[in-house]
Design a protein around this motif. Sequence first.
Motif, PDB file in Angstrom:
ATOM      1  N   ILE A  49      82.322  42.490  12.545  1.00  0.00           N
ATOM      2  CA  ILE A  49      82.543  44.387  12.557  1.00  0.00           C
ATOM      3  C   ILE A  49      83.603  45.595  13.544  1.00  0.00           C
ATOM      4  O   ILE A  49      83.695  45.291  14.649  1.00  0.00           O
ATOM      5  CB  ILE A  49      80.994  45.123  12.648  1.00  0.00           C
ATOM      6  CG1 ILE A  49      80.157  45.968  11.528  1.00  0.00           C
ATOM      7  CG2 ILE A  49      80.244  45.218  13.792  1.00  0.00           C
ATOM      8  CD1 ILE A  49      79.748  46.077  11.434  1.00  0.00           C
ATOM      9  N   ASP A  50      83.844  46.546  12.812  1.00  0.00           N
ATOM     10  CA  ASP A  50      84.434  47.890  13.467  1.00  0.00           C
ATOM     11  C   ASP A  50      83.992  48.129  14.316  1.00  0.00           C
ATOM     12  O   ASP A  50      82.501  48.795  14.281  1.00  0.00           O
ATOM     13  CB  ASP A  50      84.517  48.456  12.982  1.00  0.00           C
ATOM     14  CG  ASP A  50      85.764  49.475  12.803  1.00  0.00           C
ATOM     15  OD1 ASP A  50      86.088  49.797  14.186  1.00  0.00           O
ATOM     16  OD2 ASP A  50      86.743  49.620  11.875  1.00  0.00           O
ATOM     17  N   LEU A  55      79.116  51.792  17.347  1.00  0.00           N
ATOM     18  CA  LEU A  55      79.099  53.172  18.865  1.00  0.00           C
ATOM     19  C   LEU A  55      78.324  54.329  17.659  1.00  0.00           C
ATOM     20  O   LEU A  55      77.892  55.162  18.324  1.00  0.00           O
ATOM     21  CB  LEU A  55      80.536  53.299  19.339  1.00  0.00           C
ATOM     22  CG  LEU A  55      80.979  52.560  20.263  1.00  0.00           C
ATOM     23  CD1 LEU A  55      82.387  53.010  20.294  1.00  0.00           C
ATOM     24  CD2 LEU A  55      80.378  52.596  21.933  1.00  0.00           C
ATOM     25  N   ALA A  56      78.419  54.109  16.861  1.00  0.00           N
ATOM     26  CA  ALA A  56      77.204  55.685  15.832  1.00  0.00           C
ATOM     27  C   ALA A  56      75.328  54.969  16.294  1.00  0.00           C
ATOM     28  O   ALA A  56      75.079  55.633  16.383  1.00  0.00           O
ATOM     29  CB  ALA A  56      77.511  54.730  14.548  1.00  0.00           C
ATOM     30  N   VAL A  57      75.527  53.525  17.022  1.00  0.00           N
ATOM     31  CA  VAL A  57      73.998  53.255  17.491  1.00  0.00           C
ATOM     32  C   VAL A  57      73.886  52.804  18.699  1.00  0.00           C
ATOM     33  O   VAL A  57      73.239  53.147  19.934  1.00  0.00           O
ATOM     34  CB  VAL A  57      72.923  52.074  16.740  1.00  0.00           C
ATOM     35  CG1 VAL A  57      72.467  51.348  16.869  1.00  0.00           C
ATOM     36  CG2 VAL A  57      72.776  52.512  15.283  1.00  0.00           C
ATOM     37  N   HIS A  58      75.215  52.040  19.464  1.00  0.00           N
ATOM     38  CA  HIS A  58      75.029  51.527  21.208  1.00  0.00           C
ATOM     39  C   HIS A  58      75.379  52.154  21.903  1.00  0.00           C
ATOM     40  O   HIS A  58      76.195  53.229  21.250  1.00  0.00           O
ATOM     41  CB  HIS A  58      75.699  50.597  20.921  1.00  0.00           C
ATOM     42  CG  HIS A  58      74.177  49.587  20.536  1.00  0.00           C
ATOM     43  ND1 HIS A  58      73.347  49.502  20.904  1.00  0.00           N
ATOM     44  CD2 HIS A  58      74.162  48.469  19.464  1.00  0.00           C
ATOM     45  CE1 HIS A  58      72.512  47.988  19.991  1.00  0.00           C
ATOM     46  NE2 HIS A  58      73.104  48.412  18.952  1.00  0.00           N
ATOM     47  N   THR A  59      75.396  53.006  22.973  1.00  0.00           N
ATOM     48  CA  THR A  59      75.742  53.348  23.955  1.00  0.00           C
ATOM     49  C   THR A  59      78.032  52.759  24.114  1.00  0.00           C
ATOM     50  O   THR A  59      78.026  51.340  24.024  1.00  0.00           O
ATOM     51  CB  THR A  59      74.839  54.311  25.246  1.00  0.00           C
ATOM     52  OG1 THR A  59      74.758  52.056  25.488  1.00  0.00           O
ATOM     53  CG2 THR A  59      73.815  54.330  24.803  1.00  0.00           C
ATOM     54  N   GLU A  60      78.530  53.813  24.570  1.00  0.00           N
ATOM     55  CA  GLU A  60      79.690  53.227  24.937  1.00  0.00           C
ATOM     56  C   GLU A  60      79.812  52.741  26.478  1.00  0.00           C
ATOM     57  O   GLU A  60      80.403  51.428  26.190  1.00  0.00           O
ATOM     58  CB  GLU A  60      80.769  55.053  25.265  1.00  0.00           C
ATOM     59  CG  GLU A  60      81.664  54.090  25.036  1.00  0.00           C
ATOM     60  CD  GLU A  60      83.041  55.806  25.176  1.00  0.00           C
ATOM     61  OE1 GLU A  60      84.471  55.251  25.295  1.00  0.00           O
ATOM     62  OE2 GLU A  60      82.273  56.579  24.547  1.00  0.00           O
ATOM     63  N   GLN A 140      72.277  53.126  10.063  1.00  0.00           N
ATOM     64  CA  GLN A 140      72.853  54.746  10.181  1.00  0.00           C
ATOM     65  C   GLN A 140      73.911  54.322   9.772  1.00  0.00           C
ATOM     66  O   GLN A 140      74.657  56.094   9.246  1.00  0.00           O
ATOM     67  CB  GLN A 140      73.069  54.140  11.953  1.00  0.00           C
ATOM     68  CG  GLN A 140      73.773  55.610  12.570  1.00  0.00           C
ATOM     69  CD  GLN A 140      72.754  56.792  12.274  1.00  0.00           C
ATOM     70  OE1 GLN A 140      71.251  56.628  12.911  1.00  0.00           O
ATOM     71  NE2 GLN A 140      72.832  58.114  11.979  1.00  0.00           N
ATOM     72  N   PHE A 141      74.818  53.518   8.933  1.00  0.00           N
ATOM     73  CA  PHE A 141      76.112  54.015   8.589  1.00  0.00           C
ATOM     74  C   PHE A 141      75.130  53.759   6.750  1.00  0.00           C
ATOM     75  O   PHE A 141      76.616  54.903   6.528  1.00  0.00           O
ATOM     76  CB  PHE A 141      76.599  52.270   7.732  1.00  0.00           C
ATOM     77  CG  PHE A 141      78.333  51.945   7.141  1.00  0.00           C
ATOM     78  CD1 PHE A 141      79.210  52.149   7.804  1.00  0.00           C
ATOM     79  CD2 PHE A 141      77.914  51.921   5.462  1.00  0.00           C
ATOM     80  CE1 PHE A 141      80.560  51.967   7.370  1.00  0.00           C
ATOM     81  CE2 PHE A 141      79.351  51.359   5.427  1.00  0.00           C
ATOM     82  CZ  PHE A 141      80.416  51.381   6.158  1.00  0.00           C
ATOM     83  N   ALA A 142      74.514  53.491   6.170  1.00  0.00           N
ATOM     84  CA  ALA A 142      74.165  53.959   5.120  1.00  0.00           C
ATOM     85  C   ALA A 142      74.083  55.046   5.259  1.00  0.00           C
ATOM     86  O   ALA A 142      73.764  55.911   3.888  1.00  0.00           O
ATOM     87  CB  ALA A 142      72.786  52.531   4.594  1.00  0.00           C
TER      88      ALA A 142
END
Length: 300
Positions: A49-50, A55-60, A140-142
């Motif tokens: 996965i990209d 990073l939309a969910v997990h911290t950087e 989150q992607f949806a």
Amino acid sequence: MLHVFHSDRYVPTLPDGHRFPINKYQLIREQLLYEGTLAPEQLTETQPIDPRHILAVHTEEYWQTASTLTLAPRAVRKLGFPQSETLVDRSRRSLQGTLSALEAAMEHGIGMNIAGGTHHAYPGHGEGFCLLNDLAVSAQFALDHGWAQRVLIVDLDVHQGNGTAVVFQQDPRVFTFSMHGADNYPLRKERSDLDVDLPTGTSDLEYLGILKQHLPALISQHEPDVVLYQSGVDILQGDRLGKLAVSHRGCRERDEWVLGLCQDHEIPVAVSMGGGYGHRLVDTVEAHANTFRVAVDLFD
């Protein structure tokens, strides 16, 4: 046609004697192909996965340490897997598998991943054999890409989906439903939108009755555009890491009922595997394979 996502790289090398049955993913695929439940053209190999979606969910910070194999020893112990490039690759592919299953579900009504269900991963750490949270990333992607306005996560693993619960505690667009063993990992439960704690030894009749009591009401109240179904089979009697007493027949009836309910309400459903730790690997593989057999019976 049922679309199923998999990868040979779902099976990284683990130390001898490790209690996670990592070979089950390959064996599930081989069994389904051997018996003719799935045809080769129904299977799609996943790619990593990209990281933007991670990073939309997990911290950087967490993704940086996890992807560069610089997690602290305590974090590695909490995760339960040794750090390795193959584990990171496997986790990225598993996330893509669930996201691809979700995309297939939006088009065909159902999509399935031969892996996934890694619901213990928090935004900033992994635990319980879960490096990254595929359910949270896919939900989150949806939302972010307009696939859905409301998502229902149905988590029927024997262990509470604690990481997923934390991710969406402040987001009313995602309803998290976890039905799990009360006296099981994690000892300190998080707060899902609905948690149903099952007593040790819960068997078929009670289990199915409780599920049927709650899920139709949730669908009516939340009106989800899509369901993410975590179909863990560690609810089975005798599972090494579970404390319930559901039979193989009861577990299959659970899948028939959940998937049938989604079909009746015309709600797309993406399925991920979740846990299963039988004393005999063949029992775990058979129970997971039943989930695919049910999907073929209903949707194909």
